[in-house]
Write an enzyme that holds these catalytic residues in place. Structure first.
Site, PDB file in Angstrom:
ATOM      1  N   ALA A  48       0.837  -1.207   0.000  1.00 53.89           N
ATOM      2  CA  ALA A  48       0.000   0.000   0.000  1.00 53.89           C
ATOM      3  C   ALA A  48       0.870   1.255   0.000  1.00 53.89           C
ATOM      4  O   ALA A  48       0.635   2.190  -0.775  1.00 53.89           O
ATOM      5  CB  ALA A  48      -0.935  -0.002   1.200  1.00 53.89           C
ATOM      6  N   TYR A  49       1.876   1.272   0.843  1.00 50.96           N
ATOM      7  CA  TYR A  49       2.760   2.436   0.907  1.00 50.96           C
ATOM      8  C   TYR A  49       3.478   2.634  -0.425  1.00 50.96           C
ATOM      9  O   TYR A  49       3.539   3.750  -0.956  1.00 50.96           O
ATOM     10  CB  TYR A  49       3.770   2.246   2.043  1.00 50.96           C
ATOM     11  CG  TYR A  49       4.650   3.447   2.284  1.00 50.96           C
ATOM     12  CD1 TYR A  49       4.157   4.559   2.958  1.00 50.96           C
ATOM     13  CD2 TYR A  49       5.963   3.469   1.844  1.00 50.96           C
ATOM     14  CE1 TYR A  49       4.952   5.670   3.178  1.00 50.96           C
ATOM     15  CE2 TYR A  49       6.774   4.571   2.063  1.00 50.96           C
ATOM     16  CZ  TYR A  49       6.263   5.673   2.729  1.00 50.96           C
ATOM     17  OH  TYR A  49       7.060   6.784   2.943  1.00 50.96           O
ATOM     18  N   SER A  50       4.012   1.563  -0.996  1.00 52.08           N
ATOM     19  CA  SER A  50       4.726   1.651  -2.269  1.00 52.08           C
ATOM     20  C   SER A  50       3.826   2.169  -3.379  1.00 52.08           C
ATOM     21  O   SER A  50       4.214   3.048  -4.155  1.00 52.08           O
ATOM     22  CB  SER A  50       5.295   0.278  -2.653  1.00 52.08           C
ATOM     23  OG  SER A  50       6.215  -0.189  -1.688  1.00 52.08           O
ATOM     24  N   SER A  80       0.986   3.879  -3.086  1.00 50.62           N
ATOM     25  CA  SER A  80       0.558   5.264  -2.844  1.00 50.62           C
ATOM     26  C   SER A  80       1.639   6.258  -3.234  1.00 50.62           C
ATOM     27  O   SER A  80       1.359   7.308  -3.831  1.00 50.62           O
ATOM     28  CB  SER A  80       0.157   5.455  -1.378  1.00 50.62           C
ATOM     29  OG  SER A  80       1.277   5.394  -0.510  1.00 50.62           O
ATOM     30  N   LYS A  81       2.888   5.928  -2.937  1.00 47.01           N
ATOM     31  CA  LYS A  81       3.983   6.840  -3.255  1.00 47.01           C
ATOM     32  C   LYS A  81       4.299   6.832  -4.752  1.00 47.01           C
ATOM     33  O   LYS A  81       4.705   7.860  -5.314  1.00 47.01           O
ATOM     34  CB  LYS A  81       5.213   6.492  -2.429  1.00 47.01           C
ATOM     35  CG  LYS A  81       5.029   6.750  -0.926  1.00 47.01           C
ATOM     36  CD  LYS A  81       4.653   8.196  -0.644  1.00 47.01           C
ATOM     37  CE  LYS A  81       4.648   8.508   0.855  1.00 47.01           C
ATOM     38  NZ  LYS A  81       4.335   9.930   1.142  1.00 47.01           N
TER      39      LYS A  81
END
Length: 250
Positions: A156-158, A160-161
């Site tokens: 999710a973090y990857s 989103s960024k």
């Protein structure tokens, strides 16, 4: 520390109560800018404003960047408080959890997207009109090396960024014929409070990829963001700036 050319500029900084956002606010104030700190935590904002007392003009807005209506209201309030808005730094973000994608909780996935990606969309959408009116604008989005490389167990973090990088490139091209510049910074591991949400195993994985063998500092982030927010950054837009201790390979 060099003094940047930000005299009289009016800056909105999301995630401004702590970490990178707070360090950026300190650097901006030292360079003559006014700042509006945005954060979800009212108590954190009050503490941040107290720490910055005597350093310059500081406005605060308690706002959830994942809520467009709240962002639009905060943008209007900040512009009224400062007499306009010319700079936007999107430093608000959450890490989510470290787990396999097949086990990733959908509600946490959505929360990460809503803050990291949708929040950046909301603030850009709300503040670009103020920059057009001012005839000057600088937007600096904070992404991550995870958005370029894709960190395992951090889907999710990857994602989103990566979305923030794509948004920056698109918006930079849209505004290229104006006086507004839009760029994105991709840090590797930066020593901030957000690391409390990341496992030691994940931190070790990320540090092992950094040739310098250390985390970056919030002061190093603030120096780069400050230059990107200044009139000296005039021919760069839609660009990705790595701050990775040598990790970046493209």
């Amino acid at each position: 520390m060099n003094r940047l050319d930000l005299e009289g500029r009016k800056a909105v900084i999301t995630g401004g109560a702590r970490g990178m956002g707070f360090a950026i606010a300190e650097r901006f104030l030292a360079s003559g800018a006014q700042v509006s700190l945005w954060d979800l935590n009212p108590e954190g904002l009050s503490a941040a404003k107290a720490k910055l007392a005597g350093k310059g003009a500081v406005d605060t807005q308690a706002v959830d960047v994942s809520n467009l209506a709240a962002v639009e209201a905060a943008a209007e309030a900040a512009a009224q408080a400062m007499g306009g808005a010319e700079i936007l730094v999107n430093a608000a973000g959450i890490a989510g959890v470290n787990t396999l994608l097949e086990n990733y909780p959908p509600e946490i996935w959505n929360a990460v997207m809503n803050v990291n990606l949708n929040g950046t969309f909301h603030t850009c959408r709300a503040l670009v009109p103020y920059m057009r009116k001012a005839g000057y604008g600088r937007i600096v989005n904070i992404a991550s090396m995870a958005g370029k490389d894709g960190n395992p167990n951090a889907s999710a973090y990857s994602v989103s960024k990566a979305g923030v990088i794509g948004l920056t490139k698109s918006l930079g091209k849209e505004l290229a014929q104006t006086e507004i510049r839009v760029n994105v910074v991709c840090p590797a591991v930066i020593k901030t409070e957000m690391l409390a949400d990341v496992t030691e195993e994940q931190i070790g994985y990320m540090l092992a990829k950094i040739p310098m063998g250390r985390m970056g500092t919030v002061e190093e982030i603030a120096g780069l963001v400050g230059w990107l927010s200044s009139p000296e950054c005039s021919y760069s837009t839609g660009a990705v700036y790595d701050l990775s201790g040598g990790r970046a390979t493209y």
